[in-house]
Design a protein around this motif. Sequence first.
Motif, mmCIF file in Angstrom:
data_model
loop_
_atom_site.group_PDB
_atom_site.id
_atom_site.type_symbol
_atom_site.label_atom_id
_atom_site.label_comp_id
_atom_site.label_asym_id
_atom_site.label_seq_id
_atom_site.Cartn_x
_atom_site.Cartn_y
_atom_site.Cartn_z
ATOM 1 N N VAL A 144 -3.962 4.612 5.550
ATOM 2 C CA VAL A 144 -5.393 4.373 5.786
ATOM 3 C C VAL A 144 -5.979 3.466 4.697
ATOM 4 O O VAL A 144 -7.178 3.501 4.425
ATOM 5 C CB VAL A 144 -6.199 5.698 5.889
ATOM 6 C CG1 VAL A 144 -7.537 5.468 6.583
ATOM 7 C CG2 VAL A 144 -5.425 6.762 6.641
ATOM 8 N N ARG A 145 -5.145 2.640 4.082
ATOM 9 C CA ARG A 145 -5.608 1.719 3.040
ATOM 10 C C ARG A 145 -5.328 0.266 3.395
ATOM 11 O O ARG A 145 -5.408 -0.614 2.542
ATOM 12 C CB ARG A 145 -4.979 2.092 1.694
ATOM 13 C CG ARG A 145 -5.553 3.396 1.126
ATOM 14 C CD ARG A 145 -4.999 3.744 -0.240
ATOM 15 N NE ARG A 145 -3.679 4.366 -0.159
ATOM 16 C CZ ARG A 145 -2.542 3.787 -0.529
ATOM 17 N NH1 ARG A 145 -2.555 2.557 -1.019
ATOM 18 N NH2 ARG A 145 -1.395 4.420 -0.415
ATOM 19 N N LEU A 146 -4.995 0.005 4.658
ATOM 20 C CA LEU A 146 -4.886 -1.355 5.183
ATOM 21 C C LEU A 146 -6.108 -1.639 6.041
ATOM 22 O O LEU A 146 -6.483 -0.812 6.884
ATOM 23 C CB LEU A 146 -3.631 -1.508 6.049
ATOM 24 C CG LEU A 146 -2.320 -1.912 5.390
ATOM 25 C CD1 LEU A 146 -1.232 -2.030 6.446
ATOM 26 C CD2 LEU A 146 -2.446 -3.221 4.622
ATOM 27 N N HIS A 147 -6.708 -2.822 5.853
ATOM 28 C CA HIS A 147 -7.930 -3.165 6.569
ATOM 29 C C HIS A 147 -7.845 -4.596 7.118
ATOM 30 O O HIS A 147 -6.989 -5.376 6.726
ATOM 31 C CB HIS A 147 -9.141 -3.040 5.646
ATOM 32 C CG HIS A 147 -9.192 -1.738 4.925
ATOM 33 N ND1 HIS A 147 -9.555 -0.552 5.533
ATOM 34 C CD2 HIS A 147 -8.885 -1.422 3.636
ATOM 35 C CE1 HIS A 147 -9.499 0.432 4.654
ATOM 36 N NE2 HIS A 147 -9.092 -0.069 3.502
ATOM 37 N N GLY A 148 -8.774 -4.908 8.010
ATOM 38 C CA GLY A 148 -8.801 -6.221 8.624
ATOM 39 C C GLY A 148 -7.898 -6.265 9.851
ATOM 40 O O GLY A 148 -7.589 -5.225 10.441
ATOM 41 N N ARG B 265 -1.427 -3.024 10.663
ATOM 42 C CA ARG B 265 -2.490 -2.081 10.321
ATOM 43 C C ARG B 265 -2.455 -0.869 11.259
ATOM 44 O O ARG B 265 -2.654 0.272 10.831
ATOM 45 C CB ARG B 265 -3.850 -2.768 10.423
ATOM 46 C CG ARG B 265 -5.025 -1.900 9.930
ATOM 47 C CD ARG B 265 -6.329 -2.380 10.528
ATOM 48 N NE ARG B 265 -6.322 -2.222 11.975
ATOM 49 C CZ ARG B 265 -6.980 -3.023 12.832
ATOM 50 N NH1 ARG B 265 -7.678 -4.040 12.381
ATOM 51 N NH2 ARG B 265 -6.907 -2.800 14.124
ATOM 52 N N GLY B 266 -2.169 -1.112 12.530
ATOM 53 C CA GLY B 266 -2.097 -0.019 13.490
ATOM 54 C C GLY B 266 -0.981 0.964 13.197
ATOM 55 O O GLY B 266 -1.072 2.147 13.556
ATOM 56 N N ALA B 267 0.087 0.481 12.563
ATOM 57 C CA ALA B 267 1.220 1.354 12.232
ATOM 58 C C ALA B 267 1.076 2.011 10.865
ATOM 59 O O ALA B 267 1.895 2.851 10.488
ATOM 60 C CB ALA B 267 2.517 0.541 12.274
ATOM 61 N N ASP B 268 0.031 1.654 10.118
ATOM 62 C CA ASP B 268 -0.145 2.148 8.751
ATOM 63 C C ASP B 268 -0.526 3.623 8.736
ATOM 64 O O ASP B 268 -1.348 4.078 9.529
ATOM 65 C CB ASP B 268 -1.243 1.324 8.066
ATOM 66 C CG ASP B 268 -1.603 1.853 6.697
ATOM 67 O OD1 ASP B 268 -0.686 2.029 5.880
ATOM 68 O OD2 ASP B 268 -2.794 2.112 6.459
ATOM 69 N N VAL B 269 0.068 4.369 7.834
ATOM 70 C CA VAL B 269 -0.267 5.796 7.698
ATOM 71 C C VAL B 269 -1.055 6.077 6.417
ATOM 72 O O VAL B 269 -1.476 7.211 6.194
ATOM 73 C CB VAL B 269 1.007 6.674 7.722
ATOM 74 C CG1 VAL B 269 1.722 6.528 9.057
ATOM 75 C CG2 VAL B 269 1.949 6.333 6.566
ATOM 76 N N VAL C 34 0.830 -1.211 0.000
ATOM 77 C CA VAL C 34 0.000 0.000 0.000
ATOM 78 C C VAL C 34 0.861 1.256 0.000
ATOM 79 O O VAL C 34 0.436 2.309 -0.517
ATOM 80 C CB VAL C 34 -0.992 0.037 1.182
ATOM 81 C CG1 VAL C 34 -2.019 -1.068 1.059
ATOM 82 C CG2 VAL C 34 -0.295 0.003 2.527
ATOM 83 N N GLU C 35 2.075 1.171 0.532
ATOM 84 C CA GLU C 35 2.973 2.329 0.475
ATOM 85 C C GLU C 35 3.549 2.512 -0.921
ATOM 86 O O GLU C 35 3.778 3.640 -1.363
ATOM 87 C CB GLU C 35 4.099 2.168 1.495
ATOM 88 C CG GLU C 35 3.650 2.319 2.944
ATOM 89 C CD GLU C 35 4.816 2.443 3.902
ATOM 90 O OE1 GLU C 35 5.972 2.332 3.450
ATOM 91 O OE2 GLU C 35 4.564 2.649 5.102
ATOM 92 N N GLU C 36 3.778 1.404 -1.616
ATOM 93 C CA GLU C 36 4.391 1.475 -2.949
ATOM 94 C C GLU C 36 3.387 1.781 -4.052
ATOM 95 O O GLU C 36 3.771 2.336 -5.087
ATOM 96 C CB GLU C 36 5.091 0.138 -3.258
ATOM 97 C CG GLU C 36 6.299 -0.148 -2.386
ATOM 98 C CD GLU C 36 7.429 0.834 -2.617
ATOM 99 O OE1 GLU C 36 7.783 1.056 -3.800
ATOM 100 O OE2 GLU C 36 7.946 1.398 -1.633
ATOM 101 N N LEU C 37 2.128 1.426 -3.845
ATOM 102 C CA LEU C 37 1.144 1.513 -4.920
ATOM 103 C C LEU C 37 -0.033 2.385 -4.493
ATOM 104 O O LEU C 37 -0.998 1.904 -3.887
ATOM 105 C CB LEU C 37 0.644 0.109 -5.290
ATOM 106 C CG LEU C 37 1.712 -0.880 -5.765
ATOM 107 C CD1 LEU C 37 1.117 -2.262 -5.941
ATOM 108 C CD2 LEU C 37 2.357 -0.399 -7.063
ATOM 109 N N PRO C 38 0.004 3.674 -4.791
ATOM 110 C CA PRO C 38 -1.138 4.540 -4.494
ATOM 111 C C PRO C 38 -2.390 4.012 -5.193
ATOM 112 O O PRO C 38 -2.340 3.595 -6.345
ATOM 113 C CB PRO C 38 -0.718 5.898 -5.068
ATOM 114 C CG PRO C 38 0.776 5.844 -5.099
ATOM 115 C CD PRO C 38 1.127 4.412 -5.396
ATOM 116 N N GLY C 39 -3.484 4.019 -4.476
ATOM 117 C CA GLY C 39 -4.726 3.487 -5.028
ATOM 118 C C GLY C 39 -4.986 2.051 -4.654
ATOM 119 O O GLY C 39 -6.083 1.537 -4.903
ATOM 120 N N LEU C 40 -3.993 1.379 -4.049
ATOM 121 C CA LEU C 40 -4.184 -0.001 -3.615
ATOM 122 C C LEU C 40 -4.844 -0.019 -2.242
ATOM 123 O O LEU C 40 -4.381 0.620 -1.304
ATOM 124 C CB LEU C 40 -2.841 -0.728 -3.557
ATOM 125 C CG LEU C 40 -2.892 -2.223 -3.210
ATOM 126 C CD1 LEU C 40 -3.586 -3.008 -4.313
ATOM 127 C CD2 LEU C 40 -1.478 -2.763 -2.985
#
Length: 218
Positions: free
Chosen positions: A92-96, A86-90, A61-67
């Motif tokens: 906001v495109r990681l789920h579950g 997911r908690g460390a993600d900035v 998700v960091e490498e591919l905008p829109g993913l």
Amino acid sequence: MADKPPVALEDRGAGGDGRRYSPSAARNREPICDVLKAYLAMPARVLEIASGTGEHGAFLVEELPGLDWTYSDIDPPSLASQRAWRGADVTVRLHGPVEIDASSEDWEAAEQAGAWDAIFSANMVHIAPFEAAKGLIAGARRLLKPGGALLMYGPFARDGVIAPSNAAFDASLRSRDARWGVRDLDRDLVPLAQKAGLQLDAVVEMPANNLTVVFRNP
């Protein structure tokens, strides 16, 4: 999965925040990213089956905008690591993560027919009973959008031919559990996918005698 969850075949280091780290994910994440760039149109909503440590989704998700990436697993330590990533993600495109037994006919929270642009699974079908591969393919046919992709990464035999390193790996897997083993893409998986209504789109050579196989939902 069936009566026995998949297990990690490598030591996975842990950070103080709950995130775990897989040596194999660190090695293969960039080649996998290249395949996704080539075979997925963005934006793309992706469901990952058997997400392991969660590193693939976090990196991609960091490498591919829109993913947009959703984790899943049935292994409690893996689910905990995925929650930490997911908690460390900035982005906001990681789920579950959502709990999914790939061999089941009902993936519960993921059962959104036509909602997924892609389903991705790395290094799963060889460390699970073959029912998991059957369920993965059936789930892809059931839930992918028209034109959506099922991407499977890992070691495979090709029409009875297997690389020596994969043959040794296969013997090791079967010694652990007779239901496990490196699958034959042409003899085991392609006929299964075709019967389900999926079409083979691409077979991409990857490092260390691995492949990424792309099936399409017509």
